[in-house]
Motif scaffolding. Structure first.
Motif, short mmCIF file in Angstrom:
data_model
loop_
_atom_site.label_atom_id
_atom_site.label_comp_id
_atom_site.label_asym_id
_atom_site.label_seq_id
_atom_site.Cartn_x
_atom_site.Cartn_y
_atom_site.Cartn_z
N THR A 126 2.60 4.77 3.24
CA THR A 126 2.68 5.77 2.27
C THR A 126 2.57 6.99 2.76
O THR A 126 3.39 8.13 2.30
CB THR A 126 1.36 5.68 1.34
N ASP A 175 2.53 1.68 -4.22
CA ASP A 175 2.20 3.08 -3.93
C ASP A 175 3.49 3.74 -3.17
O ASP A 175 3.87 4.76 -3.75
CB ASP A 175 1.18 2.91 -2.96
N THR A 219 -0.64 -3.09 -5.66
CA THR A 219 -1.23 -1.81 -5.73
C THR A 219 -0.61 -1.05 -4.54
O THR A 219 0.19 -0.24 -4.68
CB THR A 219 -2.61 -1.60 -5.96
N THR A 220 -0.72 -1.94 -3.24
CA THR A 220 -0.12 -1.54 -2.15
C THR A 220 1.51 -1.25 -2.04
O THR A 220 1.94 -0.55 -1.69
CB THR A 220 -0.79 -2.24 -0.93
N GLU A 232 -0.30 0.05 3.54
CA GLU A 232 -0.56 1.21 3.36
C GLU A 232 0.01 2.67 3.80
O GLU A 232 0.09 3.37 3.63
CB GLU A 232 -2.23 1.76 2.67
N LEU A 239 -3.76 -4.81 4.11
CA LEU A 239 -3.54 -3.86 3.21
C LEU A 239 -3.58 -2.52 3.87
O LEU A 239 -2.80 -1.57 3.49
CB LEU A 239 -4.62 -3.86 1.99
#
Length: 470
Positions: free
Chosen positions: A316, A450, A446-447, A313, A309
Motif C-alpha cells: 500500500t 487496500d 481487507t489487505t 500491507e 498481513l
C-alpha cells in the motif's frame, strides 16, 4: 385471642448440613468437606461445562489428587464428560498412569481417545500401558486416525448384527452385548457375516414385528448413509444433519468401524465454528479455552498472521509513493483515502463472512460459483450506488470541487464491484485448493483490497481531474 404455639426445633443431621453448605460452595470447599455426598451435591448444583471446567482448572495438584480419591466411577464419568478436554488433561497429567487409566475406564472409548490426544507422548504411552489389553487396543486404534477425521471421533461400541442371522438370533445377540450405543434410537447396523462389511440397517420395530425365523437380510434397508473414517469430521457432521439422522456409521474400505452420534456432532460443529471465527479474525485456532491461554500462546497464535498481513500491507505504501505527485497536485484526494479503502474492506468482509458460513453448512459449493458471483455483483451494484451517492454529497460539503467529488463517487462504485468479485470467488477457489476459506475473511480480504483500491482511486483521478491530465 389464641396464640400460635412456639416453633418446634428440629435436629439437623451434621452430614446433611455439610452437604447443604457444599451446594453453595465451589469445588475447593467440597474437597475440604471430603465426602462422596458433597461431590454428588456439587455435580447437581453446578451445571454447565464452563463453570465446572473453570473450577477444576483452578485446583492445585494436591487438590486434584484429593478430588480423584472422592470420585466413584459414576461421578467420574459425569464430571469428565461435562468438563472440557484441556481441564481433564490437566487432571490426568498430575496422576500416576494407573490412576489415570482407571478414570478413563469410566468413559466411552471415543471420549477417552479425545482426552489421550491431549497428553504428551510419554504420559499417553504410560497410561495406555496401564490399561487393559482389549481396551488399550481399541484406544490405540482410535488414536491412529488423523485428529480431525471421522475415525478419530467415532464410538466403536455399536450395536450390529449379521445379515445371515435370523431375527431371533439378532435379538439374542443384542441382548448379550447390551451395547450402550446404537444407530439412532431405533436402528441396528447390519454387517456381512464373514467380514464386518456394512450392508444395511434394520429398525427395532422391524425386529419386533418380524417372524423369529426371518433372515435379517430380507428385512434390512440397504440404503445406508455412511462416512469414510478418513473423511473430515465436519463432513460427517453435515451428513448427519442433512439426512436428519441420530447417528452416522463410520466405515473404512466398506468395513464397519463405529458411529458418530448426534451428541458428537454438537461438539464437532461447535469446534469448527470456533475455529472458523478465530481464522476470520486473522488468528490461528487456540485449541484451548481463552481463559486458559497464556500471553505467550496468544502471541504465538496471532503473530504469524499479523506479520503476513503486515508484509502484504506494505505494498500500500508502494502504491502511495507511486502516486506521490498526484497527491501533491490535488491534496484533497488524501481526504478520501481512508473512506475508500475502508469501504472496500468492509464490503469484502461482509461477503466472505456470509459466504464462508454458507460453505461450512454445505449451502454453497464450487459448482455454485457463477450463481454466487451474479448474486454478489448485483448486490454490489445496489450497495455501490447507495454509497456513491452519500460520498458525492460528502465530497461537495467539504468543498473539494466537482471533479474530486466525481472521482470519489466513481471510485466507490468500481472498488465495491471489484471487491464483490474477489470476495465471492476467492473463498470457493481456496476451498477447491484445499485451503481453509476462513483465512481470506476479515483482515486478509481487507489487505488485498487496500492496495488495489488505491490503484483504482488514482487511476480514476487521472482520468477525471484536469490537473492530472484528465
Amino acid at each position: 385471642m389464641r396464640q400460635n404455639p412456639p416453633a418446634r426445633q428440629t435436629a439437623v443431621d451434621p452430614t446433611t448440613a455439610r452437604t447443604a453448605r457444599a451446594s453453595r460452595l465451589d469445588l475447593r470447599d467440597v474437597i475440604t468437606l471430603g465426602t462422596l455426598t458433597a461431590v454428588d451435591q456439587w455435580l447437581q448444583e453446578v451445571p454447565g461445562s464452563w463453570r465446572r471446567s473453570e473450577q477444576v482448572d483452578d485446583l492445585t495438584d494436591a487438590e486434584i489428587r484429593r478430588l480423584v480419591a472422592l470420585l466413584t466411577p459414576q461421578t467420574a464419568r459425569e464430571l469428565f464428560d461435562s468438563v472440557d478436554t484441556p481441564a481433564v488433561v490437566g487432571v490426568l497429567e498430575v496422576l500416576p498412569p494407573v490412576v489415570a487409566a482407571g478414570l478413563l475406564d469410566a468413559l466411552d472409548d471415543d471420549r477417552s481417545a479425545e482426552i489421550l490426544r491431549g497428553l504428551d507422548d510419554a504420559h499417553r504411552h504410560e497410561v495406555l500401558a496401564s490399561t487393559g489389553a482389549v481396551r488399550s487396543a481399541t484406544l490405540r486404534g482410535l488414536l491412529s486416525w488423523p485428529q480431525d477425521s471421522a475415525g478419530a471421533r467415532m464410538n466403536p461400541d455399536v450395536a450390529s448384527v449379521s445379515a445371515a442371522m435370523t431375527v431371533s438370533e439378532a435379538i439374542d445377540a443384542i441382548r448379550t452385548r447390551a451395547a450402550g450405543s446404537t444407530l439412532g434410537e431405533g436402528d441396528v447396523l447390519v454387517t456381512a457375516s464373514t467380514e464386518q462389511r456394512l450392508v444395511g440397517v434394520v429398525s427395532y420395530l422391524d425386529l419386533v414385528l418380524a417372524s423369529p425365523h426371518t433372515l435379517i437380510a430380507t428385512i434390512m434397508d440397504t440404503d445406508v448413509v455412511s462416512v469414510s473414517a478418513l473423511e473430515d469430521q465436519e463432513v460427517a457432521a453435515r451428513l448427519l444433519t442433512d439426512h436428519d439422522l441420530s447417528a452416522v456409521p463410520v466405515v473404512h474400505d466398506g468395513a464397519l468401524l463405529g458411529i458418530i452420534s448426534a451428541d458428537d456432532v454438537v461438539d464437532i460443529l461447535e469446534a469448527e465454528s470456533t475455529e472458523d471465527a478465530e481464522r476470520q479474525g486473522g488468528s490461528a485456532p487456540l485449541d484451548i479455552p481463552y481463559l486458559r491461554a497464556s500471553p505467550f500462546l496468544l502471541w504465538r497464535k496471532r503473530i504469524v498472521w499479523l506479520i503476513v498481513l503486515f508484509l502484504a500491507e506494505m505494498y500500500t505504501g508502494t502504491v502511495l509513493r507511486a502516486f506521490e505527485d498526484d497527491l501533491a497536485t490535488v491534496v484533497a484526494l488524501t481526504f478520501f483515502i481512508p473512506l475508500l479503502i475502508g469501504t472496500g474492506g468492509n464490503t469484502g468482509t461482509q461477503i466472505t463472512t456470509t459466504l464462508v458460513r454458507a460453505m461450512a453448512t454445505g449451502q454453497v459449493r464450487l459448482r455454485n460459483v457463477l450463481r454466487v458471483v451474479r448474486k454478489e455483483m448485483a448486490t454490489g451494484v445496489l450497495i455501490a450506488a447507495t454509497i456513491a451517492g452519500v460520498a458525492w454529497v460528502r465530497a461537495l460539503t467539504l468543498g473539494v470541487g466537482t471533479e474530486v467529488a466525481v472521482t470519489v463517487a466513481i471510485s466507490i462504485v468500481v472498488i465495491v464491484l471489484w471487491t464483490s468479485l474477489i470476495a465471492s470467488v476467492l473463498p470457493l477457489l481456496l476451498k477447491r485448493l484445499g485451503v481453509d476459506p476462513a483465512v481470506v475473511s476479515g483482515p486478509m480480504i481487507t489487505t488485498l483490497v487496500d492496495g488495489t483500491g488505491l490503484i483504482i482511486y488514482f487511476t480514476v483521478a487521472r482520468l477525471v481531474i484536469s490537473q492530472l491530465g484528465g
